[in-house]
Design a protein around this motif. Structure first.
Motif, PDB file in Angstrom:
ATOM      1  N   CYS A 259      -5.976 -12.958  -2.047  1.00 39.02           N
ATOM      2  CA  CYS A 259      -5.596 -14.363  -1.906  1.00 39.02           C
ATOM      3  C   CYS A 259      -5.703 -15.114  -3.226  1.00 39.02           C
ATOM      4  O   CYS A 259      -5.023 -16.131  -3.436  1.00 39.02           O
ATOM      5  CB  CYS A 259      -6.474 -15.052  -0.856  1.00 39.02           C
ATOM      6  SG  CYS A 259      -6.142 -14.532   0.832  1.00 39.02           S
ATOM      7  N   ARG A 260      -6.567 -14.625  -4.141  1.00 37.37           N
ATOM      8  CA  ARG A 260      -6.760 -15.302  -5.416  1.00 37.37           C
ATOM      9  C   ARG A 260      -5.928 -14.694  -6.537  1.00 37.37           C
ATOM     10  O   ARG A 260      -5.937 -15.190  -7.658  1.00 37.37           O
ATOM     11  CB  ARG A 260      -8.240 -15.228  -5.811  1.00 37.37           C
ATOM     12  CG  ARG A 260      -9.173 -15.909  -4.828  1.00 37.37           C
ATOM     13  CD  ARG A 260     -10.575 -16.020  -5.400  1.00 37.37           C
ATOM     14  NE  ARG A 260     -11.211 -14.733  -5.622  1.00 37.37           N
ATOM     15  CZ  ARG A 260     -11.958 -14.104  -4.714  1.00 37.37           C
ATOM     16  NH1 ARG A 260     -12.144 -14.643  -3.513  1.00 37.37           N
ATOM     17  NH2 ARG A 260     -12.516 -12.945  -4.995  1.00 37.37           N
ATOM     18  N   VAL A 261      -5.248 -13.601  -6.246  1.00 35.23           N
ATOM     19  CA  VAL A 261      -4.468 -12.909  -7.266  1.00 35.23           C
ATOM     20  C   VAL A 261      -3.056 -13.459  -7.303  1.00 35.23           C
ATOM     21  O   VAL A 261      -2.379 -13.551  -6.279  1.00 35.23           O
ATOM     22  CB  VAL A 261      -4.434 -11.389  -6.984  1.00 35.23           C
ATOM     23  CG1 VAL A 261      -3.474 -10.690  -7.941  1.00 35.23           C
ATOM     24  CG2 VAL A 261      -5.826 -10.803  -7.123  1.00 35.23           C
ATOM     25  N   GLY A 262      -2.621 -13.818  -8.479  1.00 37.07           N
ATOM     26  CA  GLY A 262      -1.234 -14.244  -8.608  1.00 37.07           C
ATOM     27  C   GLY A 262      -0.327 -13.063  -8.861  1.00 37.07           C
ATOM     28  O   GLY A 262      -0.744 -12.055  -9.429  1.00 37.07           O
ATOM     29  N   GLY A 263       0.905 -13.169  -8.432  1.00 39.76           N
ATOM     30  CA  GLY A 263       1.855 -12.082  -8.651  1.00 39.76           C
ATOM     31  C   GLY A 263       1.731 -10.982  -7.618  1.00 39.76           C
ATOM     32  O   GLY A 263       1.301 -11.192  -6.486  1.00 39.76           O
ATOM     33  N   ARG A 264       2.083  -9.782  -8.024  1.00 37.58           N
ATOM     34  CA  ARG A 264       2.118  -8.651  -7.107  1.00 37.58           C
ATOM     35  C   ARG A 264       0.849  -7.818  -7.240  1.00 37.58           C
ATOM     36  O   ARG A 264       0.405  -7.523  -8.350  1.00 37.58           O
ATOM     37  CB  ARG A 264       3.340  -7.776  -7.383  1.00 37.58           C
ATOM     38  CG  ARG A 264       4.678  -8.474  -7.156  1.00 37.58           C
ATOM     39  CD  ARG A 264       5.823  -7.510  -7.343  1.00 37.58           C
ATOM     40  NE  ARG A 264       5.905  -7.040  -8.728  1.00 37.58           N
ATOM     41  CZ  ARG A 264       6.518  -5.913  -9.103  1.00 37.58           C
ATOM     42  NH1 ARG A 264       7.070  -5.128  -8.175  1.00 37.58           N
ATOM     43  NH2 ARG A 264       6.573  -5.568 -10.371  1.00 37.58           N
ATOM     44  N   ALA A 265       0.282  -7.441  -6.102  1.00 40.84           N
ATOM     45  CA  ALA A 265      -0.936  -6.626  -6.115  1.00 40.84           C
ATOM     46  C   ALA A 265      -1.062  -5.888  -4.792  1.00 40.84           C
ATOM     47  O   ALA A 265      -0.536  -6.329  -3.762  1.00 40.84           O
ATOM     48  CB  ALA A 265      -2.168  -7.485  -6.357  1.00 40.84           C
ATOM     49  N   VAL A 266      -1.770  -4.779  -4.828  1.00 44.78           N
ATOM     50  CA  VAL A 266      -1.981  -3.981  -3.627  1.00 44.78           C
ATOM     51  C   VAL A 266      -3.361  -3.346  -3.699  1.00 44.78           C
ATOM     52  O   VAL A 266      -3.814  -2.952  -4.777  1.00 44.78           O
ATOM     53  CB  VAL A 266      -0.876  -2.905  -3.469  1.00 44.78           C
ATOM     54  CG1 VAL A 266      -0.827  -1.999  -4.678  1.00 44.78           C
ATOM     55  CG2 VAL A 266      -1.070  -2.094  -2.202  1.00 44.78           C
ATOM     56  N   ALA A 267      -4.045  -3.293  -2.564  1.00 40.87           N
ATOM     57  CA  ALA A 267      -5.320  -2.597  -2.452  1.00 40.87           C
ATOM     58  C   ALA A 267      -5.075  -1.287  -1.725  1.00 40.87           C
ATOM     59  O   ALA A 267      -4.482  -1.270  -0.638  1.00 40.87           O
ATOM     60  CB  ALA A 267      -6.340  -3.439  -1.699  1.00 40.87           C
ATOM     61  N   VAL A 268      -5.532  -0.181  -2.318  1.00 41.63           N
ATOM     62  CA  VAL A 268      -5.329   1.136  -1.724  1.00 41.63           C
ATOM     63  C   VAL A 268      -6.660   1.871  -1.683  1.00 41.63           C
ATOM     64  O   VAL A 268      -7.571   1.585  -2.470  1.00 41.63           O
ATOM     65  CB  VAL A 268      -4.310   1.976  -2.528  1.00 41.63           C
ATOM     66  CG1 VAL A 268      -2.936   1.329  -2.517  1.00 41.63           C
ATOM     67  CG2 VAL A 268      -4.794   2.197  -3.966  1.00 41.63           C
ATOM     68  N   ASP A 269      -6.765   2.810  -0.743  1.00 46.41           N
ATOM     69  CA  ASP A 269      -7.969   3.643  -0.732  1.00 46.41           C
ATOM     70  C   ASP A 269      -7.837   4.728  -1.791  1.00 46.41           C
ATOM     71  O   ASP A 269      -6.843   4.795  -2.523  1.00 46.41           O
ATOM     72  CB  ASP A 269      -8.249   4.204   0.665  1.00 46.41           C
ATOM     73  CG  ASP A 269      -7.293   5.320   1.077  1.00 46.41           C
ATOM     74  OD1 ASP A 269      -6.382   5.662   0.299  1.00 46.41           O
ATOM     75  OD2 ASP A 269      -7.449   5.852   2.185  1.00 46.41           O
ATOM     76  N   GLU A 270      -8.845   5.605  -1.891  1.00 45.20           N
ATOM     77  CA  GLU A 270      -8.850   6.590  -2.967  1.00 45.20           C
ATOM     78  C   GLU A 270      -7.735   7.616  -2.837  1.00 45.20           C
ATOM     79  O   GLU A 270      -7.440   8.335  -3.792  1.00 45.20           O
ATOM     80  CB  GLU A 270     -10.196   7.301  -3.011  1.00 45.20           C
ATOM     81  CG  GLU A 270     -10.573   7.986  -1.711  1.00 45.20           C
ATOM     82  CD  GLU A 270     -11.991   8.533  -1.720  1.00 45.20           C
ATOM     83  OE1 GLU A 270     -12.340   9.269  -0.791  1.00 45.20           O
ATOM     84  OE2 GLU A 270     -12.724   8.232  -2.664  1.00 45.20           O
ATOM     85  N   HIS A 271      -7.093   7.679  -1.666  1.00 49.50           N
ATOM     86  CA  HIS A 271      -5.969   8.600  -1.461  1.00 49.50           C
ATOM     87  C   HIS A 271      -4.624   7.892  -1.565  1.00 49.50           C
ATOM     88  O   HIS A 271      -3.588   8.516  -1.342  1.00 49.50           O
ATOM     89  CB  HIS A 271      -6.082   9.280  -0.103  1.00 49.50           C
ATOM     90  CG  HIS A 271      -7.296  10.155   0.021  1.00 49.50           C
ATOM     91  ND1 HIS A 271      -7.333  11.446  -0.436  1.00 49.50           N
ATOM     92  CD2 HIS A 271      -8.525   9.903   0.528  1.00 49.50           C
ATOM     93  CE1 HIS A 271      -8.526  11.965  -0.213  1.00 49.50           C
ATOM     94  NE2 HIS A 271      -9.265  11.055   0.374  1.00 49.50           N
ATOM     95  N   GLY A 272      -4.638   6.587  -1.875  1.00 53.11           N
ATOM     96  CA  GLY A 272      -3.397   5.847  -2.056  1.00 53.11           C
ATOM     97  C   GLY A 272      -2.880   5.135  -0.827  1.00 53.11           C
ATOM     98  O   GLY A 272      -1.824   4.493  -0.883  1.00 53.11           O
ATOM     99  N   TRP A 273      -3.606   5.208   0.296  1.00 50.31           N
ATOM    100  CA  TRP A 273      -3.152   4.523   1.507  1.00 50.31           C
ATOM    101  C   TRP A 273      -3.379   3.020   1.374  1.00 50.31           C
ATOM    102  O   TRP A 273      -4.442   2.578   0.960  1.00 50.31           O
ATOM    103  CB  TRP A 273      -3.875   5.065   2.731  1.00 50.31           C
ATOM    104  CG  TRP A 273      -3.477   6.465   3.064  1.00 50.31           C
ATOM    105  CD1 TRP A 273      -4.085   7.615   2.678  1.00 50.31           C
ATOM    106  CD2 TRP A 273      -2.344   6.868   3.837  1.00 50.31           C
ATOM    107  NE1 TRP A 273      -3.423   8.711   3.161  1.00 50.31           N
ATOM    108  CE2 TRP A 273      -2.343   8.288   3.883  1.00 50.31           C
ATOM    109  CE3 TRP A 273      -1.336   6.170   4.500  1.00 50.31           C
ATOM    110  CZ2 TRP A 273      -1.368   9.010   4.556  1.00 50.31           C
ATOM    111  CZ3 TRP A 273      -0.357   6.897   5.191  1.00 50.31           C
ATOM    112  CH2 TRP A 273      -0.377   8.293   5.207  1.00 50.31           C
ATOM    113  N   THR A 274      -2.377   2.243   1.748  1.00 51.81           N
ATOM    114  CA  THR A 274      -2.409   0.794   1.543  1.00 51.81           C
ATOM    115  C   THR A 274      -3.308   0.116   2.566  1.00 51.81           C
ATOM    116  O   THR A 274      -3.187   0.345   3.773  1.00 51.81           O
ATOM    117  CB  THR A 274      -0.990   0.213   1.646  1.00 51.81           C
ATOM    118  OG1 THR A 274      -0.169   0.819   0.642  1.00 51.81           O
ATOM    119  CG2 THR A 274      -1.001  -1.296   1.460  1.00 51.81           C
TER     120      THR A 274
END
Length: 436
Positions: A238-253
């Protein structure tokens, strides 16, 4: 038997002694290059051909050099199969015991990690080296359910003289692979083995069903892990501007902002904090999250490609052991911060690392925490768990906080109150120091 090819279901209806004699005749003729009375099953014939190419001898022993106890324990601790052993044992161990058999669980290399079941059969299994730490790949032991399931990547049943090595002809076994649902990587094999008289063609379906049940449990555990990551990542995004994604260590979103969501991203191995180019996103700033990573997509392209360690990484760690019963680690970076409570053991290990910025070897940490430098396997296992959360903050060889990270250690006003229940030598020594 008039069929042109063996069928285990029909074989099960035959007298056991007669079935064994037939299988031996089929094996002897096939290995000698003659036409057998009945063709062996394709999976067995293919395995026998592999054994010939590998140079496995039909009369060789099945013994192997067992894993050392500490190496066996480390493999048990680091495999995801340990999390579903209760499911595997609950589905198979009791049935194996009642049917005079044993359940065997191996790693992805065919090394036996666990076995349970009928006590008498376990004693008998020692005679063929079907015991914890033994190797049961085809290369080591010839055609057998564990090794052939590894080679074929699917469930396999091997009965009596279908085994390539003669000393296994009095045994029957059924095995199925277990895969990690996060990346489909093979985790190992679950097997039921016993005397040939215990043979039943339905055993294969049972073993395969329990293996799929274990995979379903691993999938459910993964979903819960992603949900936990989402709860941490959502306020940060919510505080990040632009594009961002959080993924687990295997790349799952787990969470995404400013871009279309995808189920999974391909991540380089190993991934570390800094800047790295990802095929699906371009150049990204990578920051650690508990159980995963925050990937912030950069709008402009850098002058030179490739990872640039340190840029965009977590910059500060606060280890708070000031309270008597609740200890936390907080990590902050450009996108925000997060914190996590620590177990007593993890609090001890991180405390020691905070006190030794130059780093500690596994043996030194074992002495600091357990008073025994030989307990390196336990230390490595615990640090492996910690680094799942702090992968971008902790380095290893030796274990230490990253040089680019500012570390603040918050202890109690009176050193005597430090981690009050800890018996770690390093903590006890710190308690004895006079207050500042």
């Amino acid at each position: 038997m008039n069929d042109s090819q063996l069928d285990l279901k029909r074989l099960a209806t035959m007298d056991a002694a007669r079935a064994t004699r037939l299988l031996r005749r089929v094996r002897e003729a096939t290995l000698a290059g003659r036409t057998p009375p009945v063709a062996p099953r394709p999976v067995i014939d293919a395995s026998w051909q592999r054994m010939t190419r590998l140079g496995v001898l039909p009369d060789q022993a099945t013994s192997s050099v067992l894993l050392r106890r500490d190496e066996l324990e480390e493999r048990r601790r680091t495999t995801a199969l340990g999390a579903v052993m209760h499911t595997l044992a609950g589905g198979l161990a009791g049935i194996a015991d009642a049917s005079t058999q044993i359940m065997v669980v191996t790693d992805e290399h065919g090394r036996v990690l666990w076995r349970q079941g009928h006590t008498g059969v376990m004693r008998r299994a020692n005679g063929i080296c079907l015991e914890e730490g033994a190797a049961w790949s085809e290369h080591s032991t010839g055609t057998n359910a564990v090794g052939t399931a590894l080679a074929m990547g699917r469930a396999v049943q091997v009965h009596s003289a279908e085994h390539y090595v003669e000393s296994l002809h009095d045994w029957t076994c059924a095995a199925a692979p277990v895969h990690d649902p996060r990346d489909r990587r093979l985790l190992g094999i679950v097997d039921v083995s016993g005397p040939a008289a215990a043979f039943h063609p339905a055993t294969l379906a049972l073993v395969d069903a329990v293996a799929r049940l274990a995979e379903a449990e691993l999938r459910e555990r993964h979903l819960r892990t992603v949900e936990r990551l989402r709860s941490v990542a959502a306020p940060i995004l919510c505080r990040v501007g632009g594009r961002a994604v959080a993924v687990d260590e295997h790349g799952w979103t787990a969470a995404v902002t400013g871009m279309a969501p995808v189920d999974r991203l391909a991540l380089p191995k190993p991934l570390r904090a800094g800047r790295v180019r990802l095929p699906a996103l371009g150049m990204c700033a990578v920051e650690p999250l508990p159980g995963g990573w925050l990937l912030r997509v950069e709008s402009g392209e850098p002058e030179a490609g490739g990872p640039v360690p340190g840029a965009g990484a977590a910059s500060r760690v606060v280890l708070d052991v000031s309270r008597p019963h609740r200890w936390t680690v907080a990590v902050s970076g450009e996108a925000g911060s997060w914190s996590q409570e620590l177990s007593p053991r993890h609090a001890e290990l991180l405390y020691v690392l905070a006190r030794h910025p130059e780093g500690r070897t596994a043996a030194e940490l074992a002495r600091d925490v357990f008073g025994d430098p030989a307990r390196t396997v336990t230390v490595r296992a615990e640090l492996s768990r910690i680094r799942r959360t702090l992968a971008g903050v902790l380095a290893h060889r030796p274990y230490r906080f990253g040089e680019e990270v500012e570390v603040e250690l918050r202890g109690p006003a009176d050193p005597a109150d430090l981690l009050p229940r800890s018996t770690a030598p390093a903590v006890r020594a710190a308690r004895d120091q006079p207050p500042d």
